[in-house]
Write a protein that holds these residues in place. Sequence first.
Motif, mmCIF file in Angstrom:
data_model
loop_
_atom_site.group_PDB
_atom_site.id
_atom_site.type_symbol
_atom_site.label_atom_id
_atom_site.label_comp_id
_atom_site.label_asym_id
_atom_site.label_seq_id
_atom_site.Cartn_x
_atom_site.Cartn_y
_atom_site.Cartn_z
ATOM 1 N N ASP A 166 0.869 -1.174 0.000
ATOM 2 C CA ASP A 166 0.000 0.000 0.000
ATOM 3 C C ASP A 166 0.905 1.223 0.000
ATOM 4 O O ASP A 166 1.902 1.252 0.715
ATOM 5 C CB ASP A 166 -0.879 0.047 1.251
ATOM 6 C CG ASP A 166 -1.969 -0.998 1.257
ATOM 7 O OD1 ASP A 166 -2.366 -1.464 0.175
ATOM 8 O OD2 ASP A 166 -2.423 -1.356 2.358
ATOM 9 N N ALA A 167 0.542 2.217 -0.795
ATOM 10 C CA ALA A 167 1.353 3.428 -0.909
ATOM 11 C C ALA A 167 0.465 4.655 -0.780
ATOM 12 O O ALA A 167 -0.460 4.826 -1.558
ATOM 13 C CB ALA A 167 2.058 3.442 -2.261
ATOM 14 N N LYS A 168 0.752 5.482 0.210
ATOM 15 C CA LYS A 168 -0.013 6.719 0.386
ATOM 16 C C LYS A 168 0.639 7.816 -0.450
ATOM 17 O O LYS A 168 1.783 8.191 -0.221
ATOM 18 C CB LYS A 168 -0.063 7.108 1.860
ATOM 19 C CG LYS A 168 -1.051 8.208 2.143
ATOM 20 C CD LYS A 168 -1.203 8.408 3.642
ATOM 21 C CE LYS A 168 -2.267 9.427 3.952
ATOM 22 N NZ LYS A 168 -2.415 9.626 5.398
ATOM 23 N N ILE A 169 -0.129 8.334 -1.410
ATOM 24 C CA ILE A 169 0.375 9.350 -2.333
ATOM 25 C C ILE A 169 -0.641 10.490 -2.379
ATOM 26 O O ILE A 169 -1.812 10.257 -2.698
ATOM 27 C CB ILE A 169 0.572 8.758 -3.751
ATOM 28 C CG1 ILE A 169 1.482 7.531 -3.688
ATOM 29 C CG2 ILE A 169 1.107 9.816 -4.709
ATOM 30 C CD1 ILE A 169 1.468 6.697 -4.952
ATOM 31 N N ASP A 170 -0.195 11.673 -2.043
ATOM 32 C CA ASP A 170 -1.093 12.839 -2.021
ATOM 33 C C ASP A 170 -2.333 12.576 -1.173
ATOM 34 O O ASP A 170 -3.444 12.974 -1.541
ATOM 35 C CB ASP A 170 -1.486 13.256 -3.445
ATOM 36 C CG ASP A 170 -0.305 13.714 -4.282
ATOM 37 O OD1 ASP A 170 0.657 14.264 -3.691
ATOM 38 O OD2 ASP A 170 -0.343 13.529 -5.514
ATOM 39 N N GLY A 171 -2.158 11.870 -0.060
ATOM 40 C CA GLY A 171 -3.255 11.607 0.856
ATOM 41 C C GLY A 171 -4.175 10.458 0.470
ATOM 42 O O GLY A 171 -5.136 10.177 1.166
ATOM 43 N N VAL A 172 -3.886 9.793 -0.635
ATOM 44 C CA VAL A 172 -4.716 8.693 -1.124
ATOM 45 C C VAL A 172 -3.903 7.398 -1.063
ATOM 46 O O VAL A 172 -2.726 7.386 -1.432
ATOM 47 C CB VAL A 172 -5.178 8.953 -2.579
ATOM 48 C CG1 VAL A 172 -5.981 7.780 -3.125
ATOM 49 C CG2 VAL A 172 -5.966 10.250 -2.661
ATOM 50 N N VAL A 173 -4.528 6.307 -0.611
ATOM 51 C CA VAL A 173 -3.836 5.018 -0.554
ATOM 52 C C VAL A 173 -3.990 4.311 -1.896
ATOM 53 O O VAL A 173 -5.111 4.065 -2.362
ATOM 54 C CB VAL A 173 -4.371 4.132 0.589
ATOM 55 C CG1 VAL A 173 -3.682 2.774 0.579
ATOM 56 C CG2 VAL A 173 -4.156 4.821 1.930
ATOM 57 N N TYR A 174 -2.863 4.011 -2.504
ATOM 58 C CA TYR A 174 -2.807 3.293 -3.769
ATOM 59 C C TYR A 174 -2.330 1.874 -3.511
ATOM 60 O O TYR A 174 -1.645 1.605 -2.536
ATOM 61 C CB TYR A 174 -1.815 3.969 -4.735
ATOM 62 C CG TYR A 174 -2.328 5.234 -5.356
ATOM 63 C CD1 TYR A 174 -2.739 5.263 -6.675
ATOM 64 C CD2 TYR A 174 -2.390 6.418 -4.621
ATOM 65 C CE1 TYR A 174 -3.205 6.439 -7.258
ATOM 66 C CE2 TYR A 174 -2.861 7.590 -5.191
ATOM 67 C CZ TYR A 174 -3.259 7.589 -6.505
ATOM 68 O OH TYR A 174 -3.727 8.748 -7.078
#
Length: 184
Positions: A166-174
């Motif tokens: 899981d990767a949090k990018i710009d406040g969104v979890v991808y």
Amino acid sequence: MRGLVSLTGLGVVCLFSISGLSSTLLAQETKKQLKPATAIEHAPKFPGTWRLLSAEYVGPSGAARYLYGRGAIGILTYDNRGHMSAHIMNPEREPWANGDRLAETPADAKAAIDSYIAYFGDYVVDNKKMVVIHRVKGSLIPNWTGTDQVRGFEFWGDDRLVLTTDAKIDGVVYKAKLTWERMQ
């Protein structure tokens, strides 16, 4: 894709993304009970040099994002003694105007960090949870130094390795999925 089985339902996490939420919790849970990678069943499959085939981040809407470009390149190494190193970059990075790494502009520095990720350390494998934990000793991202970066893994034969997180990018979890091919 040369006879590869499609993956569904993976908890996907990027090898080189911003620290994943579940990665931290899983690392804390497993840190004390793991042995060095050389003592683990999957250890013989990890050592070697791996070439990046793809690095994809899928958001909640299902749309894919490519942090390092669709043609991202990278190299991942694991040795028999439990050491690892990883590098990914966008091959279309812009060179700095003046060529002096100590005199770059703030915009140059940001662009360089946004288009490249690198870290090194040790690794351990947990076969029951199907995760490899990268124990980071040094990283381009200062916050990663001293952390455990947990990656789900799956081998496709002897020459393909898929790492997920899981990767949090710009406040969104991808959901990130990196596919690697063993170099011959």
